[in-house]
Design a protein around this motif. Sequence first.
Motif, short mmCIF file in Angstrom:
data_model
loop_
_atom_site.label_atom_id
_atom_site.label_comp_id
_atom_site.label_asym_id
_atom_site.label_seq_id
_atom_site.Cartn_x
_atom_site.Cartn_y
_atom_site.Cartn_z
N PHE A 166 -1.96 1.50 -25.97
CA PHE A 166 -1.31 0.57 -25.04
C PHE A 166 -2.28 0.26 -23.90
O PHE A 166 -2.97 1.15 -23.40
CB PHE A 166 -0.03 1.19 -24.47
N ARG A 167 -2.31 -0.97 -23.48
CA ARG A 167 -3.26 -1.37 -22.44
C ARG A 167 -2.68 -1.19 -21.04
O ARG A 167 -3.42 -0.93 -20.09
CB ARG A 167 -3.68 -2.82 -22.65
N LYS A 168 -1.36 -1.33 -20.90
CA LYS A 168 -0.72 -1.13 -19.61
C LYS A 168 0.76 -0.81 -19.85
O LYS A 168 1.32 -1.15 -20.88
CB LYS A 168 -0.87 -2.34 -18.69
N ALA A 169 1.37 -0.15 -18.87
CA ALA A 169 2.76 0.26 -19.02
C ALA A 169 3.43 0.38 -17.66
O ALA A 169 2.78 0.66 -16.64
CB ALA A 169 2.85 1.60 -19.76
N VAL A 170 4.73 0.19 -17.65
CA VAL A 170 5.54 0.28 -16.44
C VAL A 170 6.39 1.56 -16.50
O VAL A 170 7.23 1.69 -17.40
CB VAL A 170 6.48 -0.93 -16.29
N PRO A 171 6.18 2.52 -15.59
CA PRO A 171 7.06 3.69 -15.54
C PRO A 171 8.40 3.33 -14.94
O PRO A 171 8.47 2.48 -14.03
CB PRO A 171 6.28 4.67 -14.65
N LEU A 172 9.46 3.96 -15.42
CA LEU A 172 10.81 3.60 -14.99
C LEU A 172 11.72 4.81 -15.11
O LEU A 172 11.59 5.60 -16.05
CB LEU A 172 11.31 2.46 -15.89
N LEU A 173 12.63 4.97 -14.15
CA LEU A 173 13.67 6.00 -14.21
C LEU A 173 15.01 5.35 -14.45
O LEU A 173 15.36 4.37 -13.78
CB LEU A 173 13.73 6.81 -12.91
N LEU A 174 15.76 5.89 -15.41
CA LEU A 174 17.09 5.39 -15.72
C LEU A 174 18.10 6.48 -15.41
O LEU A 174 17.95 7.62 -15.84
CB LEU A 174 17.17 5.01 -17.20
N THR A 175 19.14 6.13 -14.66
CA THR A 175 20.10 7.14 -14.23
C THR A 175 21.53 6.61 -14.33
O THR A 175 21.76 5.41 -14.41
CB THR A 175 19.81 7.55 -12.76
N ILE A 176 22.48 7.53 -14.35
CA ILE A 176 23.89 7.17 -14.30
C ILE A 176 24.29 6.76 -12.88
O ILE A 176 25.21 5.99 -12.68
CB ILE A 176 24.77 8.34 -14.78
N TYR A 177 23.59 7.30 -11.88
CA TYR A 177 23.98 7.07 -10.49
C TYR A 177 24.00 5.58 -10.15
O TYR A 177 22.99 4.89 -10.33
CB TYR A 177 23.00 7.79 -9.55
#
Length: 216
Positions: A166-177
């Motif tokens: 992969f050349r680039k990526a976006v980190p992300l957090l997914l939550t119920i809150y």
Amino acid sequence: MCPNATLLVDCLCAISEGTITFDGFRESAGIRGVTVANEILKFLLERGIGKRPSKALLSFSSTDRLKTSILAVSLGADVIKISQYLSWKNFERFASEILLNCGFRTMNNVRFTKPRAEIDIVATRSQLVLSIDCKHWANNGRSGLFAHTRKQIQRTERLLSSPFEFRKAVPLLLTIYPNFQPYYSNLVPIVDINKFRSFVNEIEFNMDKVLCISRG
């Protein structure tokens, strides 16, 4: 009969792996009417959810609660309420189903060694790569979320140095809150499950707001 979404959500607590009596199902789901319960079960059975060996006995598989959750969402159910009935593993699968329905390809539980690390979901759509950490808790506080975003940045850097190319990526957090709007920590978006579908569908138009890590 197509039951309303609220009735399906009420059934989630009655759907777990193993057998349950018809009366036990009604009691757990809070359904008083026998006719209504029979109609809901017929609706589920026609869609491959559960089995009914006899009028008095039902059985469900380990994936039936997740299938019912996805079905309820398709009928307009509250996603956050549904998520609260799911285990952390089912929460990840639920998120993956949303991504698949939005045109992404997904890989779950991508693991690294030396040192050990794991990314819950890697999702790709065209040139977009999302590195997602699923947090199945109600509220960890903003300071706690800040620490989690730093760790997710590190995991995403590991992903980009891996053989996946992969050349680039976006980190992300997914939550119920539930957040009123997606919240950003270290430029890492923290999105609640109720807004997840709209967020991933619009992320290409909001790349200036998020941290996008490039391959070294």
